[in-house]
Design an enzyme around this catalytic site. Structure first.
Site, short mmCIF file in Angstrom:
data_model
loop_
_atom_site.label_atom_id
_atom_site.label_comp_id
_atom_site.label_asym_id
_atom_site.label_seq_id
_atom_site.Cartn_x
_atom_site.Cartn_y
_atom_site.Cartn_z
N ASP A 339 5.31 -7.45 2.97
CA ASP A 339 5.70 -6.74 4.18
C ASP A 339 5.11 -5.33 4.18
O ASP A 339 5.19 -4.60 3.19
CB ASP A 339 7.24 -6.69 4.25
CG ASP A 339 7.76 -6.10 5.52
OD1 ASP A 339 7.40 -6.62 6.59
OD2 ASP A 339 8.53 -5.12 5.45
N GLU A 368 0.63 -7.93 5.10
CA GLU A 368 0.82 -7.65 6.53
C GLU A 368 -0.05 -6.45 6.92
O GLU A 368 0.27 -5.31 6.59
CB GLU A 368 2.28 -7.34 6.85
CG GLU A 368 2.50 -7.09 8.34
CD GLU A 368 3.86 -6.51 8.68
OE1 GLU A 368 4.20 -6.44 9.87
OE2 GLU A 368 4.59 -6.12 7.74
#
Length: 615
Positions: A339, A368
């Site tokens: 993330d 990400e």
């Protein structure tokens, strides 16, 4: 501007990627009309490293071709690096400079920008099991509930699985508890593995599963505990074992940039035993956080106060890399999606990747990233994701943007620019392992994007109940079939956000996170997704590194993928009328099995996959 060309060759063969493994040489050939002398310049972020005249090589029609060879051992003594280069030519009209005009070369009378060259190491083996695979992104609370997991007494449960609307704030962007649950769990995911296997899924990417207060679990409460409402560690083990027995891999969402204020580490509300950082400087977690003059003045992720931000100190890093990652790798997971990876310092990312790879050398690690990841700068730091010691691939949001623009407006310019640029900038294995998504938990449902009309920024009370008309939905379904087929054929690994294949609608978060419609799956969409996914598993050309975008009229996007064994051409028509694609050799339509030649009809709103039979 004058026409010109630039070719990159390795081992005497032209390649589309401007990336070179360390230890090899790259030949750069520059062709232009009326050039008498040409100079080559290459440097990095700090200085110019090479200044040399490029010798004349030969003539190609009216173009004079000059060549220069770059030795990676000369420019990258440390084994990797990101470099920028350009040519300058002496012409009758004066000095001319190469310009990187989108993904093409042009010439100008002034210096404007440069091309990019990446030198990388093959430090970690590419996860071959991911090549030609299919990701499936599951938001655990909303996928399937088994009834086998405990329920929290401090949570709100919405029992209307089929039609329930997620909790939402009055105004988009306002903070709200995110404490309304629908009851999906890991046992439920395990119960639906046969459905996923039939769909052609090879990798499940789970939203965060660690114990947390919210339904989305990005506010980690305890990294070392699988959330009991998801079934706990027993459910995760059962899911992994069953998935592996069916040939499906599992990757987790690695959330290492923030924790919850309601966590064992911060413990703002005193729910956990032992002092958290909020309660006492004597807490073992106090060094993780940055406090101001008062205890309520602390650094949080993007100012969101329920997400305190660890400072990535030695203690936090050791905890993640020596306790958290080894625990889950030992449970059999196959990698991580990281993330907000650009907020992880590069040396911390090195440690995370090393910890994962020590446990499973062929694990997949996807970051990400919302932009071109090859040259990303974040927090004044040039990232080195693809230079050999970090990511397998990234979430390919640029593909998504280009694809949506093509499908909605019939304009392929952005998609052409993105695909050609990333093909140049990403090492071949990194491009093959990008996560190509057209919908995620952070975006509107793709079906709504393709068919919805009106203002997507209207009040939440309007968006919560709005649905497409029958006509809008039919249009969106057809566009999504065309688009997903195209996405699945591009270099990388397609990722389905749970329910997109079933026809789920929804605007921004949280309306894109409704429960999966198990009793209302769109058969037309499901069948189309299933067909192309299964084709990916059968046809080896979906793993080919060779790639070239073709020149096509407006409303058409076409490309070839090729290797030493053969080639296939993908033609997508987002215009309002049929298109005739001309094939010089016989081909087979991989979706229908037909053998075709000459002029091949590509209906409006469709994508055809044509394999060359002449090889």
């Amino acid at each position: 501007m004058n026409r010109a060309f630039l070719r990159v060759l390795r081992n005497g063969r032209p390649v589309g990627s401007y990336t070179v493994p360390y230890g090899e040489e790259a030949e750069l050939r520059f062709g232009m009309p009326e050039a008498s002398r040409v100079w080559f310049y290459l440097g990095n972020d700090e200085k110019v490293l090479l200044r040399r005249e490029a010798p004349f090589l030969h003539k190609e029609g009216e173009l004079s071709v000059f060549s220069v060879t770059v030795d990676t051992r000369e420019i990258a003594p440390e084994g990797d690096g990101l470099f920028f280069f350009h040519f300058e030519a002496e012409t009758p009209a004066g000095r001319r400079y190469t310009v990187c005009d989108r993904s093409h070369i042009a010439l100008s009378d002034r210096f404007t920008n440069e091309f990019q060259l990446t030198v990388y190491k093959n430090e970690y083996p590419a996860p071959d099991w991911l090549t030609r695979g299919v990701f499936y992104h599951i938001f655990v609370d909303r996928f399937c509930k088994s009834g086998r997991s405990m329920r929290r007494t401090d949570a709100i449960y919405n029992e209307d699985w089929e039609n329930g609307t997620p909790e939402y704030p009055p105004v988009n962007g306002q903070a709200f508890p995110n404490n309304t649950h629908f009851g999906g769990d890991l046992y439920g995911v395990a119960d639906k593995l046969s459905y996923l296997k039939d769909l052609g899924v090879t990798v499940i990417y789970l939203s965060p599963i660690a114990d947390a207060y919210s339904n989305h679990k990005y506010d980690t409460g305890d990294y070392l505990t699988v959330d009991p409402t998801f079934g706990g560690e027993k459910a995760l083990s059962e899911l992994v074992e069953k998935a592996h027995s069916m040939g499906i891999r599992i990757i987790l969402d690695g959330v290492f940039n923030h924790v919850g204020d309601d966590s064992v580490y911060f413990n703002r509300y005193g729910k956990y035993q032992g002092p958290g950082a909020y309660q006492s400087e004597d807490s073992p977690y106090y060094p993780w956080f940055t406090f101001g003059k008062t205890r309520d003045d602390y650094e949080s992720w993007w100012g969101i106060k329920n997400l305190p931000k660890p400072k990535k100190c030695k203690e936090f890093r050791s905890f993640i890399c020596e306790k958290v990652i080894p625990k889950y790798m030992a449970l059999g997971i196959d990698g991580y999606r990281l993330d907000v990876v650009d907020e992880l310092e590069s040396d911390f990312l090195d440690e995370i990747v090393s910890a994962v790879k020590r446990a499973k050398p062929d694990a997949a690690i996807i970051g990400e990233v919302w932009e071109d990841a090859s040259n990303k700068i974040a927090y004044d730091q040039r990232k080195r994701y693809f230079r050999g010691k970090q990511l397998s691939g990234v979430m390919n949001y640029p593909f998504r943007n280009g694809l949506i623009h093509f499908l909605k407006y019939g304009d392929a310019s952005l998609l052409r620019e993105v695909t050609e640029t990333l093909h140049q900038h990403y090492p071949p294995k990194a491009l093959l392992h990008t996560m190509n998504s057209i919908g995620t938990h952070d975006t509107e449902r793709i079906l709504t994007v393709l068919g919805g009309e009106g203002d997507f920024g209207e009040p939440n009370e309007v968006l919560a109940v709005r649905r497409m008309t029958k006509k809008q939905r039919e249009k969106a379904v057809n566009a999504l079939i065309c688009g997903y087929t195209l996405l699945a054929c591009l270099p990388g690994v397609p990722c389905i956000y749970y329910g997109d294949e079933a026809g789920m609608e929804g605007y921004h978060d949280p309306f894109n996170r409704r429960p999966f419609p198990w009793h209302a799956i769109d058969g037309k969409l499901y069948g189309a997704f299933r067909a192309v996914n299964r084709l990916r598993g059968r046809e080896k050309l979906f793993g080919a590194e060779g790639f070239a975008v073709l020149d096509t009229p407006e409303g058409i996007f076409a490309f070839t993928r090729f290797d030493e064994t053969g080639s296939m051409t993908v033609v997508s028509n987002a215009s309002q009328s049929a298109y005739l694609h001309v094939c010089k050799a016989p081909v087979t339509d991989l979706m229908t099995g037909e053998t075709l030649s000459g002029e091949i009809l590509v209906p409006a709103g469709s994508t055809r996959i044509l394999k060359d039979l002449s090889v």
